[in-house]
Design a protein around this motif. Structure first.
Motif: not given
Length: 175
Positions: A118-124
């Motif tokens: 994922f591009v951003k950790a928050s997407h996990f």
């Protein structure tokens, strides 16, 4: 208490500035600019410790040929209970600069999860509510070439797939 302490209260510094800079200026020798040696017998102490609201270490490879603005630039960072390895975005637009997440590892006490792609950790998110889970983002482009002596594990449209070294693609788990 530190044996040697350097303290700065110079106020705002340019982002390229630092409180302490160590330089090895002779290009004819490839040697460390900084070396830390400890004589402890038990290995319980940290050799390097960073106490910071957003601790990170940026690694920048110099002397690269080409015009890729993100090439050779990586970061090791801590965000809350997540340890991240990030890569610099390949953009010259100042509004889009920053780092993209490559891999996230979560402390066991808060889930022990692993995520990548994922591009951003928050997407996990919350890793699907799992504990000890591995989250793999969809491949942005499915592999189309073989790797000799190896296989490729990837996710396409939510399905887990494996491409063998002879090019056979096997769907291991449907979406």
């Amino acid at each position: 208490m530190a044996t040697v302490s350097i303290t700065s209260d110079d106020g705002e510094l340019d982002s390229a500035s630092a409180v302490l800079e160590v330089q090895a200026t002779n290009p004819d020798y490839n040697q460390p600019a900084l070396r830390v040696k400890q004589s402890g017998r038990h290995g319980g102490a940290a050799s390097i410790r960073i106490d910071d609201p957003n601790p990170d270490i940026e690694l920048v490879e110099t002397g690269l040929v080409g015009d890729q603005p993100g090439a050779g630039k990586f970061e090791i960072a801590v965000q809350d209970d997540r340890f991240q390895i990030n890569g610099r975005r390949a953009t010259v637009n100042p509004d889009e600069q920053g780092f993209d997440t490559i891999i996230v590892l979560q402390r066991p006490a808060t889930g022990g999860n692993l995520g990548f792609g994922f591009v951003k950790a928050s997407h996990f998110g919350r890793f699907g509510g799992g504990r000890g889970a591995i989250v793999i983002a969809n491949a942005t482009v499915a592999p189309s070439e073989n790797v000799v002596g190896a296989g490729i594990l990837y996710v396409e449209d939510g399905a887990l797939k494996f491409r063998g070294s002879n090019g056979t693609v096997t769907e291991l788990a449907p979406a």
